[in-house]
Design a protein around this motif. Structure first.
Motif, PDB file in Angstrom:
ATOM      1  N   GLY A 259      10.839  32.848  88.406  1.00 15.20           N
ATOM      2  CA  GLY A 259      10.811  32.294  87.054  1.00 15.20           C
ATOM      3  C   GLY A 259       9.761  32.965  86.195  1.00 15.20           C
ATOM      4  N   ALA A 260       8.575  33.147  86.752  1.00 14.24           N
ATOM      5  CA  ALA A 260       7.496  33.815  86.018  1.00 14.24           C
ATOM      6  C   ALA A 260       7.897  35.244  85.663  1.00 14.24           C
ATOM      7  CB  ALA A 260       6.218  33.808  86.843  1.00 14.24           C
ATOM      8  N   GLN A 261       8.524  35.941  86.598  1.00 10.61           N
ATOM      9  CA  GLN A 261       8.958  37.312  86.332  1.00 10.61           C
ATOM     10  C   GLN A 261      10.002  37.365  85.215  1.00 10.61           C
ATOM     11  OE1 GLN A 261      10.036  38.245  90.400  1.00 10.61           O
ATOM     12  NE2 GLN A 261       8.220  39.559  90.642  1.00 10.61           N
ATOM     13  N   SER A 262      10.909  36.399  85.176  1.00 14.06           N
ATOM     14  CA  SER A 262      11.931  36.418  84.127  1.00 14.06           C
ATOM     15  C   SER A 262      11.312  36.144  82.752  1.00 14.06           C
ATOM     16  CB  SER A 262      13.065  35.438  84.439  1.00 14.06           C
ATOM     17  OG  SER A 262      12.634  34.105  84.336  1.00 14.06           O
ATOM     18  N   ILE A 263      10.342  35.250  82.693  1.00 10.79           N
ATOM     19  CA  ILE A 263       9.657  34.992  81.425  1.00 10.79           C
ATOM     20  C   ILE A 263       8.882  36.237  80.990  1.00 10.79           C
ATOM     21  CG2 ILE A 263       7.905  33.591  80.248  1.00 10.79           C
ATOM     22  CD1 ILE A 263       8.613  31.356  82.369  1.00 10.79           C
ATOM     23  N   LEU A 264       8.184  36.838  81.933  1.00 11.20           N
ATOM     24  CA  LEU A 264       7.443  38.072  81.628  1.00 11.20           C
ATOM     25  C   LEU A 264       8.373  39.160  81.103  1.00 11.20           C
ATOM     26  CD1 LEU A 264       5.080  38.103  84.715  1.00 11.20           C
ATOM     27  CD2 LEU A 264       4.299  38.209  82.324  1.00 11.20           C
ATOM     28  N   ARG A 265       9.495  39.343  81.774  1.00  9.23           N
ATOM     29  CA  ARG A 265      10.451  40.370  81.350  1.00  9.23           C
ATOM     30  C   ARG A 265      10.912  40.132  79.912  1.00  9.23           C
ATOM     31  NH1 ARG A 265      12.277  40.728  86.206  1.00  9.23           N
ATOM     32  NH2 ARG A 265      13.562  38.874  86.044  1.00  9.23           N
ATOM     33  N   TYR A 266      11.275  38.898  79.618  1.00  9.14           N
ATOM     34  CA  TYR A 266      11.782  38.621  78.277  1.00  9.14           C
ATOM     35  C   TYR A 266      10.701  38.842  77.218  1.00  9.14           C
ATOM     36  CZ  TYR A 266      13.952  36.943  74.191  1.00  9.14           C
ATOM     37  OH  TYR A 266      14.456  36.925  72.915  1.00  9.14           O
ATOM     38  N   PHE A 267       9.545  38.237  77.416  1.00  9.24           N
ATOM     39  CA  PHE A 267       8.522  38.296  76.378  1.00  9.24           C
ATOM     40  C   PHE A 267       7.761  39.619  76.347  1.00  9.24           C
ATOM     41  CE2 PHE A 267       9.341  33.767  76.187  1.00  9.24           C
ATOM     42  CZ  PHE A 267       9.340  33.560  74.814  1.00  9.24           C
ATOM     43  N   ASP A 268       7.841  40.414  77.405  1.00  7.46           N
ATOM     44  CA  ASP A 268       7.238  41.751  77.374  1.00  7.46           C
ATOM     45  C   ASP A 268       8.178  42.788  76.768  1.00  7.46           C
ATOM     46  OD1 ASP A 268       4.733  41.156  78.400  1.00  7.46           O
ATOM     47  OD2 ASP A 268       5.189  41.848  80.433  1.00  7.46           O
ATOM     48  N   ILE A 269       9.490  42.564  76.866  1.00 16.42           N
ATOM     49  CA  ILE A 269      10.446  43.574  76.418  1.00 16.42           C
ATOM     50  C   ILE A 269      11.206  43.125  75.178  1.00 16.42           C
ATOM     51  CG2 ILE A 269      12.488  44.922  77.059  1.00 16.42           C
ATOM     52  CD1 ILE A 269      11.488  44.672  80.002  1.00 16.42           C
ATOM     53  N   ALA A 270      11.975  42.076  75.290  1.00 14.37           N
ATOM     54  CA  ALA A 270      12.875  41.678  74.204  1.00 14.37           C
ATOM     55  C   ALA A 270      12.141  41.067  73.012  1.00 14.37           C
ATOM     56  CB  ALA A 270      13.936  40.713  74.726  1.00 14.37           C
ATOM     57  N   ALA A 271      11.178  40.203  73.253  1.00 17.95           N
ATOM     58  CA  ALA A 271      10.486  39.541  72.142  1.00 17.95           C
ATOM     59  C   ALA A 271       9.763  40.533  71.224  1.00 17.95           C
ATOM     60  CB  ALA A 271       9.539  38.465  72.661  1.00 17.95           C
ATOM     61  N   PRO A 272       9.045  41.523  71.760  1.00 15.35           N
ATOM     62  CA  PRO A 272       8.418  42.499  70.857  1.00 15.35           C
ATOM     63  C   PRO A 272       9.443  43.289  70.033  1.00 15.35           C
ATOM     64  CG  PRO A 272       7.389  42.610  73.022  1.00 15.35           C
ATOM     65  CD  PRO A 272       8.599  41.725  73.160  1.00 15.35           C
TER      66      PRO A 272
END
Length: 174
Positions: A52-65
């Motif tokens: 779960g932590a990895q999926s949140i990191l992936r989204y907010f590190d890549i897609a959100a920016p």
């Protein structure tokens, strides 16, 4: 696992709808931070918590920016050039929130990296709730106070250019 760029009903041909679809994912992944804290209270930083932590990191590190770049580099400047003073002030205020949310993300990010490393003490309920509240509230303001004016202010050609820029930012063609 969700693909942070995938959409089922919108394309870059409809850039404002694409931005709203991104907000749906923002809401989902922001809410997951609270779920993660609840999960870890019972199970610790187990494999599910780490995933779960990895999926949140992936989204907010890549897609959100990328999403913030779509707004800050393309949509908002195009709208500011044509906006009435009240809308322009709202756009500037929302843009400033991107920096605040970025700082909040860095705190959450550090806590999530600790989860990935097996530490279930860094991501607090208070931090998760702030993140799960502020990001969706920001998205709602954009959807309510800015996005409705995009199609009124921007020509179809400007919207097409916006969509192409968004796609190019993600290595896709329109």
């Amino acid at each position: 696992m969700l693909n942070p760029f995938a959409t089922e009903t919108v394309t870059f041909d409809t850039p404002v709808a694409m931005l709203i679809a991104c907000h749906d994912r923002v809401r989902q992944y922001a809410a997951l931070t609270e779920t993660l804290v609840t999960h870890m209270a019972q199970h610790g930083a187990d494999a599910a918590a780490i995933a779960g932590a990895q999926s949140i990191l992936r989204y907010f590190d890549i897609a959100a920016p990328l999403h913030h770049q779509d707004e800050d580099d393309d949509l908002f400047p195009a709208m500011l050039a044509l906006a009435q003073p009240e809308l322009a002030a709202t756009i500037r205020e929302i843009t400033a929130e991107h920096d605040e949310l970025g700082a909040l993300w860095q705190q959450v990010r550090a806590a999530l990296l600790a989860v990935v490393a097996g530490n279930d003490n860094e991501l607090t309920l208070t931090l998760a709730q702030e993140f799960a509240t502020r990001y969706p509230a920001h998205a709602a303001r954009e959807e309510d106070e800015i996005y409705p004016f995009a199609s009124a202010l921007l020509t179809s050609e400007q919207l097409h250019v916006l969509g192409r820029s968004m796609a190019a930012r993600r290595g896709q063609k329109v």
